[in-house]
Design an enzyme around this catalytic site. Structure first.
Site, PDB file in Angstrom:
ATOM      1  N   ASP A  58       0.891  -1.171   0.000  1.00 55.43           N
ATOM      2  CA  ASP A  58       0.000   0.000   0.000  1.00 55.43           C
ATOM      3  C   ASP A  58       0.918   1.207   0.000  1.00 55.43           C
ATOM      4  O   ASP A  58       1.639   1.458   0.981  1.00 55.43           O
ATOM      5  CB  ASP A  58      -0.904  -0.008   1.239  1.00 55.43           C
ATOM      6  N   ASN A  85       3.314   3.384 -10.460  1.00 50.98           N
ATOM      7  CA  ASN A  85       2.093   3.414 -11.284  1.00 50.98           C
ATOM      8  C   ASN A  85       0.841   3.711 -10.465  1.00 50.98           C
ATOM      9  O   ASN A  85      -0.092   4.339 -10.971  1.00 50.98           O
ATOM     10  CB  ASN A  85       1.939   2.061 -11.992  1.00 50.98           C
ATOM     11  N   TYR A 164      -6.595  16.114  -9.539  1.00 48.12           N
ATOM     12  CA  TYR A 164      -5.781  15.167 -10.321  1.00 48.12           C
ATOM     13  C   TYR A 164      -4.727  15.864 -11.194  1.00 48.12           C
ATOM     14  O   TYR A 164      -3.543  15.485 -11.154  1.00 48.12           O
ATOM     15  CB  TYR A 164      -6.698  14.271 -11.156  1.00 48.12           C
ATOM     16  N   LYS A 168      -0.444  15.374 -10.949  1.00 48.81           N
ATOM     17  CA  LYS A 168       0.437  14.847 -11.993  1.00 48.81           C
ATOM     18  C   LYS A 168       1.492  15.886 -12.409  1.00 48.81           C
ATOM     19  O   LYS A 168       2.603  15.516 -12.790  1.00 48.81           O
ATOM     20  CB  LYS A 168      -0.389  14.372 -13.194  1.00 48.81           C
ATOM     21  N   THR A 199      -9.880   2.185 -18.404  1.00 48.74           N
ATOM     22  CA  THR A 199      -9.640   1.414 -17.175  1.00 48.74           C
ATOM     23  C   THR A 199     -10.705   1.819 -16.156  1.00 48.74           C
ATOM     24  O   THR A 199     -11.495   2.738 -16.394  1.00 48.74           O
ATOM     25  CB  THR A 199      -8.247   1.707 -16.574  1.00 48.74           C
TER      26      THR A 199
HETATM   27  N1  LIG Z   1      -6.427   5.518 -17.391  1.00 51.07           N
HETATM   28  C1  LIG Z   1      -5.953   6.618 -17.936  1.00 51.07           C
HETATM   29  O1  LIG Z   1      -6.543   7.184 -18.889  1.00 51.07           O
HETATM   30  C2  LIG Z   1      -4.674   7.234 -17.420  1.00 51.07           C
HETATM   31  C3  LIG Z   1      -4.100   8.266 -18.189  1.00 51.07           C
HETATM   32  C4  LIG Z   1      -2.900   8.823 -17.760  1.00 51.07           C
HETATM   33  C5  LIG Z   1      -2.308   8.358 -16.595  1.00 51.07           C
HETATM   34  N2  LIG Z   1      -2.909   7.356 -15.873  1.00 51.07           N
HETATM   35  C6  LIG Z   1      -2.225   6.921 -14.656  1.00 51.07           C
HETATM   36  O2  LIG Z   1      -1.932   5.545 -14.787  1.00 51.07           O
HETATM   37  C7  LIG Z   1      -1.857   4.948 -13.494  1.00 51.07           C
HETATM   38  C8  LIG Z   1      -2.697   3.689 -13.494  1.00 51.07           C
HETATM   39  O3  LIG Z   1      -4.030   4.059 -13.758  1.00 51.07           O
HETATM   40  P1  LIG Z   1      -5.124   3.054 -14.327  1.00 51.07           P
HETATM   41  O4  LIG Z   1      -5.855   3.772 -15.387  1.00 51.07           O
HETATM   42  O5  LIG Z   1      -4.517   1.729 -14.614  1.00 51.07           O
HETATM   43  O6  LIG Z   1      -6.087   2.977 -13.051  1.00 51.07           O
HETATM   44  P2  LIG Z   1      -6.793   1.757 -12.294  1.00 51.07           P
HETATM   45  O7  LIG Z   1      -7.219   0.706 -13.269  1.00 51.07           O
HETATM   46  O8  LIG Z   1      -7.798   2.387 -11.402  1.00 51.07           O
HETATM   47  O9  LIG Z   1      -5.602   1.144 -11.431  1.00 51.07           O
HETATM   48  C9  LIG Z   1      -5.035   1.882 -10.383  1.00 51.07           C
HETATM   49  C10 LIG Z   1      -4.150   0.954  -9.585  1.00 51.07           C
HETATM   50  O10 LIG Z   1      -3.569   1.726  -8.515  1.00 51.07           O
HETATM   51  C11 LIG Z   1      -3.782   0.996  -7.329  1.00 51.07           C
HETATM   52  N3  LIG Z   1      -3.745   1.830  -6.139  1.00 51.07           N
HETATM   53  C12 LIG Z   1      -4.485   2.919  -5.837  1.00 51.07           C
HETATM   54  N4  LIG Z   1      -4.172   3.361  -4.601  1.00 51.07           N
HETATM   55  C13 LIG Z   1      -3.214   2.524  -4.131  1.00 51.07           C
HETATM   56  C14 LIG Z   1      -2.488   2.450  -2.926  1.00 51.07           C
HETATM   57  N5  LIG Z   1      -2.676   3.308  -1.909  1.00 51.07           N
HETATM   58  N6  LIG Z   1      -1.556   1.477  -2.784  1.00 51.07           N
HETATM   59  C15 LIG Z   1      -1.332   0.584  -3.792  1.00 51.07           C
HETATM   60  N7  LIG Z   1      -2.015   0.581  -4.939  1.00 51.07           N
HETATM   61  C16 LIG Z   1      -2.940   1.545  -5.104  1.00 51.07           C
HETATM   62  C17 LIG Z   1      -5.119   0.312  -7.521  1.00 51.07           C
HETATM   63  O11 LIG Z   1      -5.284  -0.729  -6.573  1.00 51.07           O
HETATM   64  P3  LIG Z   1      -6.764  -1.247  -6.116  1.00 51.07           P
HETATM   65  O12 LIG Z   1      -7.230  -2.212  -7.189  1.00 51.07           O
HETATM   66  O13 LIG Z   1      -6.494  -1.908  -4.806  1.00 51.07           O
HETATM   67  O14 LIG Z   1      -7.646  -0.043  -6.017  1.00 51.07           O
HETATM   68  C18 LIG Z   1      -4.930  -0.192  -8.939  1.00 51.07           C
HETATM   69  O15 LIG Z   1      -4.141  -1.355  -8.956  1.00 51.07           O
HETATM   70  C19 LIG Z   1      -2.308   6.021 -12.509  1.00 51.07           C
HETATM   71  O16 LIG Z   1      -1.173   6.627 -11.911  1.00 51.07           O
HETATM   72  C20 LIG Z   1      -3.036   7.011 -13.389  1.00 51.07           C
HETATM   73  O17 LIG Z   1      -2.995   8.317 -12.847  1.00 51.07           O
HETATM   74  C21 LIG Z   1      -4.062   6.791 -16.265  1.00 51.07           C
END
Ligand SMILES: NC(=O)c1ccc[n+]([C@@H]2O[C@H](COP(=O)([O-])OP(=O)(O)OC[C@H]3O[C@@H](n4cnc5c(N)ncnc54)[C@H](OP(=O)(O)O)[C@@H]3O)[C@@H](O)[C@H]2O)c1
Length: 250
Positions: A58, A85, A164, A168, A199
């Site tokens: 975590d 990530n 957000y 970033k 996602t």
């Molecule tokens: N999706 C997009 O369009 C996008 C675009 C640009 C950047 N990003 C960035 O990409 C990264 C991944 O995003 P995603 O789209 O894959 O989101 P996601 O599917 O919601 O996955 C987020 C991950 O982060 C984990 N997480 C959140 N809080 C945590 C904590 N305190 N300790 C450990 N793990 C934690 C979640 O775990 P749980 O399953 O336990 O909640 C999940 O595994 C993020 O940093 C996001 O800002 C995403």
């Protein structure tokens, strides 16, 4: 043998990053806060032939971070790749505009998206220093680009949300500062922009897949010795020159 730790690797872009690094032969440590979700993801990749281990992590819990670093130290003695990530979109107070956002809401997002990557990086930096040529990748976002946010002709112009995007922006600057501190070492530190991916983060509304979003992350995590450091690099939304990937403006 390349040892890679990915935070928040149980789903989404983190999971796909883990999968792609494993396909390139890395031993992938699946960082996840929830043991059930973390083990399920680890087993899924192992069933595909990946060398994976679940690491309870975590990123907002100092004890969990210290235990993960200790475990990696005792099991492997070093770390080659760290991908920060894990991230959250955060709550919206009202419409998310600066004037309706409380400092507590801002703090909550910064705990995960800003303070946690610093805490995790600092905890495993001694292990990264022991690797021949470690790579740190912070998964950032173009919505944190001040240049893009300030461009009236750009896709981010309508956005006036506080939590957000500012988290970033901070993460991208943090990336640059680590790169500068470590510029006389073999460690490279870069920020990736996955682009807008479908996602759970956004109710699966993104126009790219999580696997596509992982591509720039994996690129930066596997840079050769003459690759860049201190860059913000990845998917270029609306780029007109045909190049899908490249450096992004700060
Ligand atoms: N999706 C997009 O369009 C996008 C675009 C640009 C950047 N990003 C960035 O990409 C990264 C991944 O995003 P995603 O789209 O894959 O989101 P996601 O599917 O919601 O996955 C987020 C991950 O982060 C984990 N997480 C959140 N809080 C945590 C904590 N305190 N300790 C450990 N793990 C934690 C979640 O775990 P749980 O399953 O336990 O909640 C999940 O595994 C993020 O940093 C996001 O800002 C995403």
């Amino acid at each position: 043998m390349t040892i890679a730790l990915i935070t928040g690797a149980n789903k989404g872009i983190g999971f796909e990053t883990a999968r792609q690094l494993a396909e390139r032969g890395a031993t992938v440590l699946i960082g996840a806060r929830d043991p059930h979700r973390g083990r399920a993801a680890t087993e899924k990749l192992a069933a595909e032939g990946a060398d994976t281990r679940f690491v309870q992590l975590d990123v907002t819990d100092a004890g969990s971070i210290a235990a993960a670093a200790d475990r990696i130290d005792s099991e492997f003695g070093r770390l080659d790749i760290l991908v920060n990530n894990a991230g959250i979109p955060g709550r919206l107070d009202g419409d998310g505009a600066p004037s309706s956002t409380s400092p507590d809401t801002l703090r909550e997002v910064f705990e995960t998206n800003v303070f946690a990557p610093v805490a995790v990086t600092n905890a495993v930096l001694p292990l990264l220093r022991r690797a021949d040529a470690a790579r740190i990748v912070n998964t950032s976002s173009e919505v944190g680009s001040m240049t893009m946010a300030a461009d009236p002709a750009g896709p981010l112009w309508p956005m006036a949300a506080l939590t957000y995007p500012t988290s970033k922006t901070a993460l991208t600057m943090i990336t640059l500062m680590y790169a500068k501190e470590l510029r006389d070492t073999a460690i490279k530190v870069n920020a990736a922009n996955p682009g807008y991916c479908a996602t759970d983060f956004n109710g699966n509304t993104g126009f790219r897949t999580a696997a596509q979003g992982a591509e720039p992350v994996v690129h930066l995590a596997t840079l050769p010795a003459d690759g860049p450091t201190g860059q913000f690099w990845g998917y270029r939304w609306g780029a007109e020159d045909g190049a899908e990937y490249g450096p992004l403006p700060w």
